[in-house]
Scaffold this active site. Structure first.
Site, PDB file in Angstrom:
ATOM      1  CB  CYS A 112      68.040  31.697  14.035  1.00  0.00           C
ATOM      2  SG  CYS A 112      66.290  31.954  14.400  1.00  0.00           S
ATOM      3  CG  HIS A 214      67.100  27.403  12.259  1.00  0.00           C
ATOM      4  ND1 HIS A 214      68.015  27.315  13.289  1.00  0.00           N
ATOM      5  CD2 HIS A 214      66.112  28.225  12.690  1.00  0.00           C
ATOM      6  CE1 HIS A 214      67.592  28.026  14.320  1.00  0.00           C
ATOM      7  NE2 HIS A 214      66.445  28.593  13.987  1.00  0.00           N
ATOM      8  CD  GLU A 216      70.477  25.009  12.132  1.00  0.00           C
ATOM      9  OE1 GLU A 216      70.737  25.889  11.276  1.00  0.00           O
ATOM     10  OE2 GLU A 216      69.691  25.197  13.079  1.00  0.00           O
TER      11      GLU A 216
END
Ligand code: MN
Length: 242
Positions: A112, A214, A216
């Site tokens: 990002c 994202h 994660e």
């Protein structure tokens, strides 16, 4: 030995008996994702660039995390568009890490804001605000904190990312209001949203992957989720063996 992955921290305030103290912070989803991919995460504090570059030199790979907008003065757009939470100290820290990784050929995953840092550090620039400059045909961010839209991205056939994901179209989460405009030196786009914005980049001659989403924060069974961390940790393991 598992590869050591340096994870860039941001500054946040913690409260305690000594009052409000500036602290180094990393969302735990990043370190969990590195560990799940087979790496050993170590947090790199947001310090002077020289110290940060020295610390990163002890690592086999780097992860630049998401967060605040880059100071638009870095790419010649001071005064344009809404810009949020600029932290010039973090910019100095992470720009130095990105350039050192490029100079060292050190494996890098940039998430990002991290992808935008790499792009600007290598001479590119950004769309300052997607809704005002590109439009809202695809929603890349919702106004409410914590509400994260999804959108599909198309992956470049033959790219490292497409090979790792195992498909050429994947649904990703999205929490950004800025995007790459002009590409930095040596970067190639390898994923796009349906409005034509660049959602991932790779580099030639240096194992670097940037993703605008994202990973994660995706469930592990999402194909766009673990693949970027696997790419990083595999490249760092190779670097460790050299
Ligand atoms: Mn997006």
């Amino acid at each position: 030995m598992k590869p050591l992955i340096g994870v860039s921290a941001r500054t946040r305030t913690i409260a305690g008996g000594l009052g409000a103290l500036p602290a180094h912070a990393v969302p735990r989803a990043y370190t969990a994702a590195v560990a799940q991919a087979g790496g050993v995460p170590v947090i790199l504090p947001c310090t002077e660039p020289e110290v940060a570059v020295e610390a990163a030199g002890h690592c086999d790979g780097l992860l630049l995390t998401g967060g605040e907008d880059i100071d638009p003065v870095r790419y010649g757009r001071r005064g344009d568009g809404p810009v949020f939470d600029v932290d010039p100290e973090r910019d100095r820290f992470e720009f130095a890490l990105a350039r050192a990784a490029r100079d060292r050929g050190q494996p890098l995953l940039a998430v990002c804001r991290g992808m935008q840092v790499v792009n600007v550090a290598l001479g590119g620039d950004l769309v300052v605000d997607i809704p005002s400059e590109v439009g809202e045909a695809v929603l890349h961010r919702l106004p409410q904190d914590g509400a994260v839209p999804d959108h599909p991205v198309r992956l470049e056939p033959g790219s490292t990312l497409a090979a790792a994901v195992g498909t050429e179209r994947v649904v990703v989460n999205s929490s950004h209001h800025q995007a790459i405009r002009m590409l930095g030196a040596g970067l190639r786009p390898v994923a796009w949203s349906d409005d034509g914005l660049i959602e991932a980049v790779e580099t030639d001659g240096w194992p670097c992957l940037g993703v605008q989403w994202h990973p994660e924060h995706r469930p592990p069974d999402n194909p766009g989720s673990r693949a970027p961390f696997a790419v990083l940790v595999d490249a760092a393991a190779d670097a460790d063996r050299r």
